[in-house]
Scaffold this motif. Structure first.
Motif, mmCIF file in Angstrom:
data_model
loop_
_atom_site.group_PDB
_atom_site.id
_atom_site.type_symbol
_atom_site.label_atom_id
_atom_site.label_comp_id
_atom_site.label_asym_id
_atom_site.label_seq_id
_atom_site.Cartn_x
_atom_site.Cartn_y
_atom_site.Cartn_z
ATOM 1 N N ASP A 7 40.986 20.281 13.876
ATOM 2 C CA ASP A 7 41.365 20.387 12.468
ATOM 3 C C ASP A 7 40.322 21.891 12.041
ATOM 4 N N VAL A 8 39.116 21.719 12.516
ATOM 5 C CA VAL A 8 38.282 22.947 12.245
ATOM 6 C C VAL A 8 38.878 24.231 12.806
ATOM 7 N N VAL A 9 39.440 24.229 14.088
ATOM 8 C CA VAL A 9 39.977 25.431 14.482
ATOM 9 C C VAL A 9 41.279 26.030 13.630
ATOM 10 N N ALA A 10 42.214 24.928 13.562
ATOM 11 C CA ALA A 10 43.088 25.086 12.773
ATOM 12 C C ALA A 10 42.961 25.876 11.169
ATOM 13 N N SER A 11 41.886 25.316 10.754
ATOM 14 C CA SER A 11 41.405 25.839 9.444
ATOM 15 C C SER A 11 40.912 27.168 9.520
ATOM 16 N N GLU A 12 40.234 27.531 10.571
ATOM 17 C CA GLU A 12 39.719 28.751 10.993
ATOM 18 C C GLU A 12 40.834 29.880 11.172
ATOM 19 N N ARG A 14 44.073 29.671 10.088
ATOM 20 C CA ARG A 14 44.657 29.750 8.843
ATOM 21 C C ARG A 14 44.032 30.724 8.078
ATOM 22 N N GLN A 15 42.676 30.779 7.952
ATOM 23 C CA GLN A 15 41.870 31.722 7.290
ATOM 24 C C GLN A 15 42.102 33.258 7.634
ATOM 25 N N LEU A 16 42.239 33.304 9.109
ATOM 26 C CA LEU A 16 42.609 34.565 9.454
ATOM 27 C C LEU A 16 43.715 35.014 9.494
ATOM 28 N N GLY A 17 44.665 34.151 8.711
ATOM 29 C CA GLY A 17 46.311 34.379 8.350
ATOM 30 C C GLY A 17 47.113 34.080 9.682
ATOM 31 N N GLY A 18 46.536 33.207 10.634
ATOM 32 C CA GLY A 18 47.255 32.940 11.783
ATOM 33 C C GLY A 18 47.912 31.674 11.693
ATOM 34 N N ALA A 19 48.213 31.045 12.883
ATOM 35 C CA ALA A 19 49.182 29.711 12.897
ATOM 36 C C ALA A 19 48.606 29.188 14.188
#
Length: 200
Positions: A7-12, A14-19
């Motif tokens: 979940d932490v990885v996914a959040s980071e 998303r903040q970079l504009g990725g998926a």
């Protein structure tokens, strides 16, 4: 485990504009796919116009430009052939929730040909304005979490132009309506203004 680390990885991401995509197959394992935007501060982009709104598309994903006859564009499941490959035709206006592309005064619709991995799409626009070098600005976590937002750039006149990542926009539409290739017309039916409230 409980998935807290992922979940932490996914959040980071998303903040970079990725998926982040996760696919599991019983007995075979799990595949984690991370899609991250190019993080160059300066990049080349193609500028296109829908109505009075301009957008930029990173040139790294652009394979070329083309034109399609209006009657062919309006057919369901339309494709455009380029370099021996077929590109599925989409309306960029519909992908971004804007009014559909019209290219008024022209018999053919301008197309921007985009490729991302195995995805090949030809997006119809009103006008292709050309390409230029731009400085990519981050848009913050609230906007960056929206699919298809690569960032933004500030033009010489002070106007802000959104930089699009076309592939997530197309994938989102395919998931939402996989058998419907017609442009969305909901924005034309809106009778109230769209408002974003900002509290600093």
């Amino acid at each position: 485990g409980r998935g807290v680390g992922m979940d932490v990885v996914a959040s980071e991401v998303r903040q970079l504009g990725g998926a982040l995509d996760i696919a599991s197959e019983p007995g075979k394992g799990t595949t984690f796919t991370m899609r991250l935007p190019q993080t160059l501060a300066v990049t080349q982009a193609v500028f296109v116009k829908i109505g009075e709104t301009s957008f930029a598309v990173p040139i790294a994903s652009v394979r070329g430009v083309g034109r399609i006859a209006r009657e062919d564009f309006e057919k369901a499941g339309a494709t455009y052939s380029y370099g021996g490959e077929d590109y599925a035709v989409h309306d960029l206006g519909g992908l971004v929730g804007h009014a559909p592309a019209r290219a008024e005064g022209h018999l053919q619709m301008p197309l921007l040909l985009v490729r991302s991995g195995e995805l090949r799409v030809a997006v119809a626009v009103d006008q292709i304005l050309g390409n230029r070098e731009i400085v990519v600005k981050p848009v913050g976590p609230q906007v960056a979490s929206l699919p298809g937002i690569f960032g933004a750039t500030i033009m010489g006149d002070g106007s802000v132009v959104v930089i699009l990542d076309v592939a997530p926009l197309v994938r989102r539409q395919q998931v939402a309506s996989p058998h419907d290739a017609t442009p969305m017309d909901a924005p034309e039916q809106r009778r109230v203004p769209l408002v974003m409230a900002v509290d600093d």
